[in-house]
Design an enzyme around this catalytic site. Sequence first.
Site, PDB file in Angstrom:
ATOM      1  N   TRP A 187       0.857  -1.178   0.000  1.00 55.39           N
ATOM      2  CA  TRP A 187       0.000   0.000   0.000  1.00 55.39           C
ATOM      3  C   TRP A 187       0.893   1.228   0.000  1.00 55.39           C
ATOM      4  O   TRP A 187       1.847   1.315   0.770  1.00 55.39           O
ATOM      5  CB  TRP A 187      -0.912   0.033   1.228  1.00 55.39           C
ATOM      6  CG  TRP A 187      -1.610   1.353   1.373  1.00 55.39           C
ATOM      7  CD1 TRP A 187      -2.708   1.770   0.682  1.00 55.39           C
ATOM      8  CD2 TRP A 187      -1.226   2.443   2.220  1.00 55.39           C
ATOM      9  NE1 TRP A 187      -3.038   3.061   1.046  1.00 55.39           N
ATOM     10  CE2 TRP A 187      -2.139   3.505   1.996  1.00 55.39           C
ATOM     11  CE3 TRP A 187      -0.196   2.642   3.148  1.00 55.39           C
ATOM     12  CZ2 TRP A 187      -2.057   4.715   2.668  1.00 55.39           C
ATOM     13  CZ3 TRP A 187      -0.113   3.855   3.812  1.00 55.39           C
ATOM     14  CH2 TRP A 187      -1.043   4.879   3.567  1.00 55.39           C
ATOM     15  N   GLU A 228      -2.945  -3.084  -2.557  1.00 60.24           N
ATOM     16  CA  GLU A 228      -4.070  -2.510  -1.817  1.00 60.24           C
ATOM     17  C   GLU A 228      -4.397  -1.103  -2.290  1.00 60.24           C
ATOM     18  O   GLU A 228      -3.552  -0.209  -2.251  1.00 60.24           O
ATOM     19  CB  GLU A 228      -3.730  -2.486  -0.322  1.00 60.24           C
ATOM     20  CG  GLU A 228      -4.785  -1.844   0.552  1.00 60.24           C
ATOM     21  CD  GLU A 228      -4.381  -1.807   2.020  1.00 60.24           C
ATOM     22  OE1 GLU A 228      -5.134  -1.228   2.821  1.00 60.24           O
ATOM     23  OE2 GLU A 228      -3.306  -2.357   2.365  1.00 60.24           O
ATOM     24  N   LYS A 230      -7.106   2.425  -2.346  1.00 55.97           N
ATOM     25  CA  LYS A 230      -7.711   3.313  -1.365  1.00 55.97           C
ATOM     26  C   LYS A 230      -8.617   4.308  -2.073  1.00 55.97           C
ATOM     27  O   LYS A 230      -8.362   4.677  -3.221  1.00 55.97           O
ATOM     28  CB  LYS A 230      -6.616   4.047  -0.578  1.00 55.97           C
ATOM     29  CG  LYS A 230      -7.098   4.728   0.693  1.00 55.97           C
ATOM     30  CD  LYS A 230      -5.916   5.090   1.578  1.00 55.97           C
ATOM     31  CE  LYS A 230      -6.398   5.627   2.921  1.00 55.97           C
ATOM     32  NZ  LYS A 230      -5.305   5.782   3.887  1.00 55.97           N
ATOM     33  N   ASP A 261      -9.430  -3.543   1.728  1.00 55.39           N
ATOM     34  CA  ASP A 261      -9.524  -3.061   3.097  1.00 55.39           C
ATOM     35  C   ASP A 261     -10.931  -2.505   3.274  1.00 55.39           C
ATOM     36  O   ASP A 261     -11.340  -1.590   2.565  1.00 55.39           O
ATOM     37  CB  ASP A 261      -8.480  -1.981   3.357  1.00 55.39           C
ATOM     38  CG  ASP A 261      -8.431  -1.548   4.823  1.00 55.39           C
ATOM     39  OD1 ASP A 261      -9.501  -1.236   5.381  1.00 55.39           O
ATOM     40  OD2 ASP A 261      -7.340  -1.517   5.407  1.00 55.39           O
ATOM     41  N   HIS A 264     -11.499   1.295   3.294  1.00 55.95           N
ATOM     42  CA  HIS A 264     -10.978   2.137   2.223  1.00 55.95           C
ATOM     43  C   HIS A 264     -12.005   2.426   1.133  1.00 55.95           C
ATOM     44  O   HIS A 264     -11.635   2.814   0.023  1.00 55.95           O
ATOM     45  CB  HIS A 264      -9.746   1.488   1.589  1.00 55.95           C
ATOM     46  CG  HIS A 264      -8.530   1.553   2.451  1.00 55.95           C
ATOM     47  ND1 HIS A 264      -7.281   1.159   2.006  1.00 55.95           N
ATOM     48  CD2 HIS A 264      -8.340   1.950   3.723  1.00 55.95           C
ATOM     49  CE1 HIS A 264      -6.395   1.301   2.975  1.00 55.95           C
ATOM     50  NE2 HIS A 264      -7.031   1.786   4.029  1.00 55.95           N
ATOM     51  N   HIS A 288      -8.431  -6.949   4.519  1.00 62.35           N
ATOM     52  CA  HIS A 288      -8.149  -6.242   5.757  1.00 62.35           C
ATOM     53  C   HIS A 288      -9.476  -5.890   6.408  1.00 62.35           C
ATOM     54  O   HIS A 288     -10.235  -5.057   5.900  1.00 62.35           O
ATOM     55  CB  HIS A 288      -7.352  -4.962   5.486  1.00 62.35           C
ATOM     56  CG  HIS A 288      -5.886  -5.197   5.349  1.00 62.35           C
ATOM     57  ND1 HIS A 288      -4.970  -4.168   5.169  1.00 62.35           N
ATOM     58  CD2 HIS A 288      -5.156  -6.337   5.394  1.00 62.35           C
ATOM     59  CE1 HIS A 288      -3.746  -4.679   5.085  1.00 62.35           C
ATOM     60  NE2 HIS A 288      -3.842  -5.988   5.217  1.00 62.35           N
ATOM     61  N   ASP A 296     -12.202   6.369   6.229  1.00 63.17           N
ATOM     62  CA  ASP A 296     -11.159   5.430   6.659  1.00 63.17           C
ATOM     63  C   ASP A 296     -10.596   5.815   8.026  1.00 63.17           C
ATOM     64  O   ASP A 296      -9.559   6.467   8.122  1.00 63.17           O
ATOM     65  CB  ASP A 296     -10.052   5.421   5.604  1.00 63.17           C
ATOM     66  CG  ASP A 296      -8.930   4.466   5.969  1.00 63.17           C
ATOM     67  OD1 ASP A 296      -9.174   3.549   6.771  1.00 63.17           O
ATOM     68  OD2 ASP A 296      -7.824   4.637   5.455  1.00 63.17           O
ATOM     69  N   ASP A 298     -10.393   3.385  10.680  1.00 66.30           N
ATOM     70  CA  ASP A 298      -9.753   2.202  11.268  1.00 66.30           C
ATOM     71  C   ASP A 298     -10.140   1.973  12.727  1.00 66.30           C
ATOM     72  O   ASP A 298      -9.285   1.797  13.598  1.00 66.30           O
ATOM     73  CB  ASP A 298      -8.225   2.301  11.140  1.00 66.30           C
ATOM     74  CG  ASP A 298      -7.776   2.160   9.694  1.00 66.30           C
ATOM     75  OD1 ASP A 298      -8.079   1.129   9.102  1.00 66.30           O
ATOM     76  OD2 ASP A 298      -7.131   3.076   9.174  1.00 66.30           O
ATOM     77  N   ASP A 328      -6.894  -4.833  10.504  1.00 60.34           N
ATOM     78  CA  ASP A 328      -6.184  -3.572  10.314  1.00 60.34           C
ATOM     79  C   ASP A 328      -6.972  -2.453  10.991  1.00 60.34           C
ATOM     80  O   ASP A 328      -7.921  -1.927  10.424  1.00 60.34           O
ATOM     81  CB  ASP A 328      -6.001  -3.263   8.829  1.00 60.34           C
ATOM     82  CG  ASP A 328      -5.129  -2.037   8.599  1.00 60.34           C
ATOM     83  OD1 ASP A 328      -4.543  -1.535   9.583  1.00 60.34           O
ATOM     84  OD2 ASP A 328      -5.031  -1.586   7.439  1.00 60.34           O
TER      85      ASP A 328
END
Length: 422
Positions: A187, A228, A230, A261, A264, A288, A296, A298, A328
Amino acid sequence: MVSTNEVESAYQVAKERYAELGVDTDAAMAALKKIKLSVHCWQGDDIHGFLNPDQELTGGIGVSGNYPGVARTPDELTGDLHEALSLIPGKHKVQLHTIYAVTDKKKDLDEVGPEDFSYWVDWAKQEGVGLDMNPTFFSHPMVKNNFTLASPEKAVRDYWIEVGKKSREISNYFGEELGQQSVNNFWVPDGYKDNPIDKLSPRLRLMNSLDEIMKQKYDEKNTIEAVEGKLFGTGIESFTVGSHLFYNNYAITRNKLWTIDAGHWHPTEDVSDKFSAFLPFGRGLMLHVSRPVRWDSDHVVIMDDALMRITRSLVRDHELDRTNVGLDFFDATINRVAAWVIGARATQKAFLQAMLAPIDQLKQEENTYDFTTRLAVTEELKSYPFGAVWDEFCLQNNVPVGTDWLNNIHQYEKDVQFKRED
């Protein structure tokens, strides 16, 4: 403390209830035990790493909170990981970044090699876990104006290409030493804050840089790459070079894994819908599991509707063999070890609930247009006693049942983590 007799008694009732639908709870637990989560080490130390722990976080990454007990050394971090893994059923993997190298001399990111991860390999062998890898393309002076592999400056690109090549050596080393394939996830934070004139050239540079990194061939029993994408990030709101479509195409044309992810994507998108659209064409997935709040951010994973859709999609379409499941998230407002346990156990619960369904029967009814039965059964399943099966799974794997694991965390705080503040 939850008594063993209570757990087993409740499980027998649940087993009978599910059997009425043709669901084998023992088989579901056996299938769940095969899923190895890749637990991310950076939750334990707020993404500081050991190469340059005082370096300011960049690349759109930020950690909120200052809960006491952050890990500051390799031994503290592995100690925290050990505590977390002891409270998560099954055997799993741990994800690392280049910045987590353990070396006795000053090294830059492009100098870090397999020899700097022998500490982790020795620990993984002792713990009985595998290791995955992530090259670090952030929090470094060579991130120039939010660009690394797609930079218009050749010297910048060359530096990060070397970082990527070194990470592949490290990932291959993990696979050779531990006998488990190591997923090496790429990433990069490249992009523009405002509207660019040229959108093509940065993507061509990123493609060529990745191709250069991937030139060396490694045995895929040891390592495989994942890429990855985004949606956007802080500082690259207007243009993300490594977009989802870019990496979707790169993964398909280069026979790599595509990393999805969950944090994302745009909040209104159903991430799980991407799996069945990609997998007929692609090699496989690196997932993820994260929890975005508006975008995003997390957050620690919980067993919410988004997670349930993810696990149901993979289970119902029999795609677990082609999917690597990693965590993640990073949250320093709560106990960091507890965050690992909450996120991992939530993910496992979601997989288990997805498995506790008469999937073949429901597919048959769907194919004969019996949508009434499909809706009725899937709604009734929501109130079936899956929690009793989860408790039995924990019991069989010698981890605390229910909230009993919190007692371990509170004791660990008292004996270990809170003493770090002295």
